[in-house]
Design an enzyme around this catalytic site. Structure first.
Site, PDB file in Angstrom:
ATOM      1  N   ARG A   1       0.796  -1.197   0.000  1.00  0.00           N
ATOM      2  CA  ARG A   1       0.000   0.000   0.000  1.00  0.00           C
ATOM      3  C   ARG A   1       0.848   1.275   0.000  1.00  0.00           C
ATOM      4  NH1 ARG A   1      -3.523  -1.894   4.979  1.00  0.00           N
ATOM      5  NH2 ARG A   1      -1.755  -3.294   5.124  1.00  0.00           N
ATOM      6  N   GLY A   2       2.093   1.120   0.411  1.00  0.00           N
ATOM      7  CA  GLY A   2       2.953   2.288   0.674  1.00  0.00           C
ATOM      8  C   GLY A   2       3.099   3.293  -0.455  1.00  0.00           C
TER       9      GLY A   2
ATOM     10  N   GLU B   1       7.667   2.130  -6.128  1.00  0.00           N
ATOM     11  CA  GLU B   1       7.674   1.631  -4.752  1.00  0.00           C
ATOM     12  C   GLU B   1       7.944   2.800  -3.802  1.00  0.00           C
ATOM     13  OE1 GLU B   1       6.855  -0.237  -2.527  1.00  0.00           O
ATOM     14  OE2 GLU B   1       8.233  -1.878  -2.104  1.00  0.00           O
ATOM     15  N   ASP B   2       7.421   2.692  -2.586  1.00  0.00           N
ATOM     16  CA  ASP B   2       7.646   3.770  -1.620  1.00  0.00           C
ATOM     17  C   ASP B   2       9.097   3.857  -1.173  1.00  0.00           C
ATOM     18  OD1 ASP B   2       7.522   1.361  -0.226  1.00  0.00           O
ATOM     19  OD2 ASP B   2       6.036   2.019   1.234  1.00  0.00           O
TER      20      ASP B   2
ATOM     21  N   ASP C   1      14.604  -0.731   1.080  1.00  0.00           N
ATOM     22  CA  ASP C   1      15.377  -0.908   2.306  1.00  0.00           C
ATOM     23  C   ASP C   1      16.471  -1.947   2.027  1.00  0.00           C
ATOM     24  OD1 ASP C   1      16.281  -1.225   4.874  1.00  0.00           O
ATOM     25  OD2 ASP C   1      14.373  -1.832   5.744  1.00  0.00           O
TER      26      ASP C   1
ATOM     27  N   THR D   1      12.275  -6.739  -1.809  1.00  0.00           N
ATOM     28  CA  THR D   1      10.970  -6.615  -2.474  1.00  0.00           C
ATOM     29  C   THR D   1      11.156  -6.279  -3.958  1.00  0.00           C
ATOM     30  OG1 THR D   1      10.067  -5.793  -0.403  1.00  0.00           O
ATOM     31  CG2 THR D   1       8.718  -5.470  -2.361  1.00  0.00           C
TER      32      THR D   1
ATOM     33  N   LYS E   1      17.294   3.523   1.529  1.00  0.00           N
ATOM     34  CA  LYS E   1      18.219   3.436   2.671  1.00  0.00           C
ATOM     35  C   LYS E   1      19.462   2.677   2.206  1.00  0.00           C
ATOM     36  CE  LYS E   1      14.508   2.837   6.072  1.00  0.00           C
ATOM     37  NZ  LYS E   1      13.998   1.929   7.110  1.00  0.00           N
TER      38      LYS E   1
ATOM     39  N   ASP F   1       4.157   3.792   6.442  1.00  0.00           N
ATOM     40  CA  ASP F   1       3.486   3.605   7.733  1.00  0.00           C
ATOM     41  C   ASP F   1       4.367   2.937   8.771  1.00  0.00           C
ATOM     42  OD1 ASP F   1       3.390   1.000   6.388  1.00  0.00           O
ATOM     43  OD2 ASP F   1       2.165   0.418   8.101  1.00  0.00           O
TER      44      ASP F   1
HETATM   45  P1  IMP Z   1      12.866  -4.157   1.329  1.00  0.00           P
HETATM   46  O1  IMP Z   1      12.295  -5.372   0.673  1.00  0.00           O
HETATM   47  O2  IMP Z   1      13.713  -4.508   2.517  1.00  0.00           O
HETATM   48  O3  IMP Z   1      13.573  -3.225   0.391  1.00  0.00           O
HETATM   49  O4  IMP Z   1      11.696  -3.415   2.018  1.00  0.00           O
HETATM   50  C1  IMP Z   1      10.792  -2.728   1.365  1.00  0.00           C
HETATM   51  C2  IMP Z   1       9.480  -2.629   2.105  1.00  0.00           C
HETATM   52  O5  IMP Z   1       9.613  -2.573   3.537  1.00  0.00           O
HETATM   53  C3  IMP Z   1       8.868  -1.341   1.702  1.00  0.00           C
HETATM   54  O6  IMP Z   1       8.051  -1.522   0.590  1.00  0.00           O
HETATM   55  C4  IMP Z   1       8.092  -0.930   2.924  1.00  0.00           C
HETATM   56  O7  IMP Z   1       6.796  -1.484   2.856  1.00  0.00           O
HETATM   57  C5  IMP Z   1       8.827  -1.536   4.078  1.00  0.00           C
HETATM   58  N1  IMP Z   1       9.711  -0.545   4.725  1.00  0.00           N
HETATM   59  C6  IMP Z   1      11.052  -0.582   4.800  1.00  0.00           C
HETATM   60  N2  IMP Z   1      11.552   0.457   5.482  1.00  0.00           N
HETATM   61  C7  IMP Z   1      10.490   1.215   5.857  1.00  0.00           C
HETATM   62  C8  IMP Z   1      10.346   2.453   6.596  1.00  0.00           C
HETATM   63  O8  IMP Z   1      11.305   3.087   7.066  1.00  0.00           O
HETATM   64  N3  IMP Z   1       9.081   2.893   6.765  1.00  0.00           N
HETATM   65  C9  IMP Z   1       7.980   2.253   6.276  1.00  0.00           C
HETATM   66  N4  IMP Z   1       8.067   1.107   5.567  1.00  0.00           N
HETATM   67  C10 IMP Z   1       9.305   0.574   5.370  1.00  0.00           C
HETATM   68 MG    MG Z   2       6.071  -1.308   0.395  1.00  0.00          MG
END
Ligand code: IMP
Ligand code: MG
Length: 188
Positions: free
Chosen positions: A44-45, A101-102, A105, A109, A133, A171
């Site tokens: 949803r982000g 994508e929002d 990290d 994803t 990040k 969120d």
């Molecule tokens: P990744 O797969 O570790 O890159 O994480 C991505 C997903 O984790 C994002 O789509 C967010 O939904 C969630 N996420 C990671 N860091 C944050 C944050 O600081 N605030 C809110 N959501 C986050």
């Molecule tokens: Mg997300």
């Protein structure tokens, strides 16, 4: 509800940056001779970022959505698998796909989505995130030495330090999504 998050990125800065990103994206595709792009928002982000971005793009485009969630520990200590809860309804073959994508990290994803979409024969596949990040991403890549290719993010809005951010779609346990700015959670 916990104390109001501290401002990390102001509303005006987000607006300015989203404008720039929309211009860059439109120019890149136009210069490449692309006549239509398919924006795929990750629910949803990404819904607020996508809503603003889509209205500023000058390149013709369609919008579709997917929903994913990570199993296991989102802090990255457990290599949780990712589940596709809702797929797009658009046929991807031959389309110029831009994943929106929002936040990136660990990059898990986006890497998962790149794999899913690249198997469907898109004409091109690019990625766009509002926030990234970098520290965590590097740490994750170091752990995945068997992966030759790091996740590519073609368009990045803001690079931020490794802290939990909320607002503008992001969120914390479904709170603070509709803050107009990007903020940092204060320690309890
Ligand atoms: P990744 O797969 O570790 O890159 O994480 C991505 C997903 O984790 C994002 O789509 C967010 O939904 C969630 N996420 C990671 N860091 C944050 C944050 O600081 N605030 C809110 N959501 C986050
Ligand atoms: Mg997300």
């Amino acid at each position: 509800m916990s104390e109001k998050p501290e401002v990390l990125i102001k509303e005006e800065s987000i607006r300015g940056r989203v404008d720039e990103m929309a211009r860059r994206i439109s120019t890149h595709y136009t210069d490449a001779g692309v006549t239509e792009v398919l924006l795929v928002g990750v629910l949803r982000g990404a819904f607020i970022f996508l809503a603003d971005l889509t209205r500023r793009l000058t390149i013709p485009h369609r919008v579709d959505f997917i929903a994913v969630s990570a199993y296991g520990d989102s802090a990255g200590t457990t290599p949780g698998s990712i589940k596709l809860w809702k797929d797009v309804t658009t046929d991807i073959a031959g389309r110029h796909v831009l994943l929106v994508e929002d936040i990136c990290d660990t990059g898990r994803t986006l890497r998962f989505l790149m794999e899913v979409f690249s198997r469907r024969g898109p004409a091109s596949l690019k990625t766009c995130v509002l926030v990234r990040k970098p520290g965590k991403r590097a740490a994750d890549l170091a752990k995945q030495k068997n992966r030759a290719e790091p996740v590519t993010v073609d368009y990045v809005g803001f690079e931020i330090p490794d802290q939990w951010v909320v607002g503008y779609g992001l969120d914390f346990q479904d709170q603070w999504r509709t803050l107009p700015y990007i903020g940092v959670m204060k320690p309890e």
